[in-house]
Design an enzyme around this catalytic site. Structure first.
Site, PDB file in Angstrom:
ATOM      1  CG  ASP A  20      41.293   0.459 -81.214  1.00 54.92           C
ATOM      2  OD1 ASP A  20      40.215   1.087 -81.357  1.00 54.92           O
ATOM      3  OD2 ASP A  20      42.417   1.058 -81.475  1.00 54.92           O
ATOM      4  CG  ASN A  22      34.675  -2.681 -81.043  1.00 54.23           C
ATOM      5  OD1 ASN A  22      35.597  -3.774 -81.334  1.00 54.23           O
ATOM      6  ND2 ASN A  22      34.149  -2.081 -80.174  1.00 54.23           N
ATOM      7  N   GLY A  23      35.162  -0.186 -85.043  1.00 57.42           N
ATOM      8  CA  GLY A  23      34.741   0.384 -86.318  1.00 57.42           C
ATOM      9  C   GLY A  23      35.416  -0.304 -87.570  1.00 57.42           C
ATOM     10  NE  ARG A  24      40.882   0.459 -86.885  1.00 58.73           N
ATOM     11  CZ  ARG A  24      41.973   0.078 -86.235  1.00 58.73           C
ATOM     12  NH1 ARG A  24      42.977  -0.441 -86.881  1.00 58.73           N
ATOM     13  NH2 ARG A  24      41.729   0.257 -84.914  1.00 58.73           N
ATOM     14  CG  ASN A  68      36.495   6.872 -77.148  1.00 61.64           C
ATOM     15  OD1 ASN A  68      36.674   5.864 -76.501  1.00 61.64           O
ATOM     16  ND2 ASN A  68      37.260   6.935 -78.206  1.00 61.64           N
ATOM     17  CD1 TRP A  69      33.913  11.931 -72.551  1.00 60.14           C
ATOM     18  CD2 TRP A  69      31.604  11.788 -73.456  1.00 60.14           C
ATOM     19  NE1 TRP A  69      33.376  11.416 -71.523  1.00 60.14           N
ATOM     20  CE2 TRP A  69      31.872  11.210 -72.048  1.00 60.14           C
ATOM     21  CE3 TRP A  69      30.478  11.607 -73.849  1.00 60.14           C
ATOM     22  CZ2 TRP A  69      30.687  10.552 -71.264  1.00 60.14           C
ATOM     23  CZ3 TRP A  69      29.341  11.000 -73.379  1.00 60.14           C
ATOM     24  CH2 TRP A  69      29.478  10.618 -72.092  1.00 60.14           C
ATOM     25  NE  ARG A 192      46.395   5.637 -81.268  1.00 59.50           N
ATOM     26  CZ  ARG A 192      46.352   5.591 -82.554  1.00 59.50           C
ATOM     27  NH1 ARG A 192      47.388   5.781 -83.416  1.00 59.50           N
ATOM     28  NH2 ARG A 192      45.416   5.407 -83.360  1.00 59.50           N
ATOM     29  CD  GLU A 205      56.792  -7.787 -69.658  1.00 60.72           C
ATOM     30  OE1 GLU A 205      57.407  -7.786 -70.766  1.00 60.72           O
ATOM     31  OE2 GLU A 205      58.040  -7.442 -68.725  1.00 60.72           O
TER      32      GLU A 205
HETATM   33  C1  IPE Z   1      41.058   3.634 -77.296  1.00 68.66           C
HETATM   34  O1  IPE Z   1      40.574   3.444 -78.388  1.00 68.66           O
HETATM   35  C2  IPE Z   1      40.015   3.605 -76.382  1.00 68.66           C
HETATM   36  C3  IPE Z   1      39.068   2.761 -76.157  1.00 68.66           C
HETATM   37  C4  IPE Z   1      39.510   1.431 -76.613  1.00 68.66           C
HETATM   38  C5  IPE Z   1      37.877   2.477 -75.306  1.00 68.66           C
HETATM   39  P1  IPE Z   1      40.538   4.715 -79.280  1.00 68.66           P
HETATM   40  O2  IPE Z   1      40.333   4.038 -80.730  1.00 68.66           O
HETATM   41  O3  IPE Z   1      39.589   5.757 -79.033  1.00 68.66           O
HETATM   42  O4  IPE Z   1      42.002   4.965 -79.635  1.00 68.66           O
HETATM   43  P2  IPE Z   1      43.014   6.252 -80.342  1.00 68.66           P
HETATM   44  O5  IPE Z   1      42.277   7.502 -80.451  1.00 68.66           O
HETATM   45  O6  IPE Z   1      42.667   5.427 -82.084  1.00 68.66           O
HETATM   46  O7  IPE Z   1      44.305   6.397 -79.902  1.00 68.66           O
HETATM   47  C1  IPE Z   2      37.189   0.510 -79.861  1.00 65.32           C
HETATM   48  O1  IPE Z   2      36.926   0.498 -81.593  1.00 65.32           O
HETATM   49  C2  IPE Z   2      36.034   0.803 -79.197  1.00 65.32           C
HETATM   50  C3  IPE Z   2      35.975   2.356 -78.674  1.00 65.32           C
HETATM   51  C4  IPE Z   2      36.928   3.066 -78.600  1.00 65.32           C
HETATM   52  C5  IPE Z   2      34.837   2.824 -78.135  1.00 65.32           C
HETATM   53  P1  IPE Z   2      37.050   1.609 -82.228  1.00 65.32           P
HETATM   54  O2  IPE Z   2      35.600   2.237 -82.432  1.00 65.32           O
HETATM   55  O3  IPE Z   2      37.851   2.552 -81.883  1.00 65.32           O
HETATM   56  O4  IPE Z   2      37.409   0.992 -83.668  1.00 65.32           O
HETATM   57  P2  IPE Z   2      38.454   1.479 -84.532  1.00 65.32           P
HETATM   58  O5  IPE Z   2      39.783   1.693 -84.328  1.00 65.32           O
HETATM   59  O6  IPE Z   2      37.697   2.684 -85.209  1.00 65.32           O
HETATM   60  O7  IPE Z   2      38.325   0.376 -85.617  1.00 65.32           O
HETATM   61 MG    MG Z   3      40.044   2.893 -82.122  1.00 68.17          MG
END
Ligand code: IPE
Ligand code: IPE
Ligand code: MG
Length: 248
Positions: A20, A22-24, A68-69, A192, A205
């Site tokens: 998790d 990547n976006g930020r 994620n869909w 979470r 763990e």
């Molecule tokens: C969890 O990340 C799913 C994956 C890493 C593929 P999300 O970014 O979708 O999780 P939430 O929605 O913030 O809990």
């Molecule tokens: C995880 O990174 C990758 C996927 C869920 C596909 P995010 O895309 O959720 O990144 P944040 O949480 O928005 O930073």
């Molecule tokens: Mg995320």
């Protein structure tokens, strides 16, 4: 954190990772979110190679959840394109890694599905480590599917309801071919599980780090393993009993 800080005799067999942040990572640099996913692919390669080198048997990566869909169409398409392009690499053959997927693969675009199946069959005989990628996966989806399959077997008279045990459930999950993870790592700072391996992580763990997935280094990976190795797993027993069980 170097390799000397981890005990090579006590490497976990199975590590699961929620990749998790990547976006930020991308928006913090003024880049589009998809640039973060692209950078995340490099981390996948780095950590997969290191996991194989350390001697893990299974590495399970959460790449795309059922939830994620719900993301914007362009981000979903970019992620699908990235899955497809990243599977062109010869990472698996070079490192003798078997590739598997878990999740609702039928929901993925045809071209992705085809490439995934190809990759699974091409690498089926590789035996150094199995890399499992969770795509269109969620734990509740997986458990619901397992319940349906069990119910069907009962209806067909192949299974007696009273004979259903925890092992029956485990055997009907997508993950039936591997042991439960000893360690679950989540990058990106959220505390979470986001519908990942809920049954399988009953006694796993947990390790949470604020590091965004594209920045997650081999050193960070070692730190997570060292943290796991410093813990006592008691499985409901007392400290003293657990210490006795763990004596060689
Ligand atoms: C969890 O990340 C799913 C994956 C890493 C593929 P999300 O970014 O979708 O999780 P939430 O929605 O913030 O809990
Ligand atoms: C995880 O990174 C990758 C996927 C869920 C596909 P995010 O895309 O959720 O990144 P944040 O949480 O928005 O930073
Ligand atoms: Mg995320």
């Amino acid at each position: 954190m170097t390799e000397q800080d981890i005990d090579m005799q006590r490497i976990p067999r199975h590590v699961a990772i929620i990749m998790d942040g990547n976006g930020r990572w991308a928006t913090g640099r003024g880049l589009p979110r998809t640039a973060g996913h692209q950078a995340g692919v490099e981390t996948v390669k780095r950590i997969t190679e290191e996991a194989a080198r350390l001697g893990l048997d299974y590495l399970t990566l959460y790449a795309f959840s059922t939830e994620n869909w719900r993301r914007p169409d362009d981000e979903v398409s970019a992620l699908m394109a990235l899955v497809l392009s990243s599977l062109q690499d010869d990472l698996f053959m070079r490192n003798n890694i078997r590739f598997r997927t878990i999740g609702d693969i039928d929901k993925l675009p045809e071209a992705v599905r085809k490439r995934l199946r190809q990759c699974e069959s091409e690498t089926a005989a590789n035996d150094r480590m199995t890399l499992v990628v969770a795509l269109s996966y969620s734990s509740r989806w997986e458990m619901t599917e397992a319940a349906r399959r069990i119910a069907r077997e009962v209806a067909e008279g192949k299974l007696a309801p009273d004979s259903i045990s925890e092992d029956t459930i485990t055997a009907h999950l997508n993950t039936a071919f591997m042991p439960d993870p000893e360690l679950l790592i989540r990058t990106g700072g959220e505390l979470r599980l986001s519908n990942y391996l809920l049954w399988q992580c009953a006694y796993t763990e947990l390790y949470f780090t604020p590091v965004y997935w594209p920045d997650f280094s081999v050193d960070d990976f070692h730190r997570a393993i060292a943290s796991y190795q410093g813990r006592q797993r008691r499985f409901g027993k007392t400290e003293e009993q657990a210490a006795r069980d763990n004596r060689p």
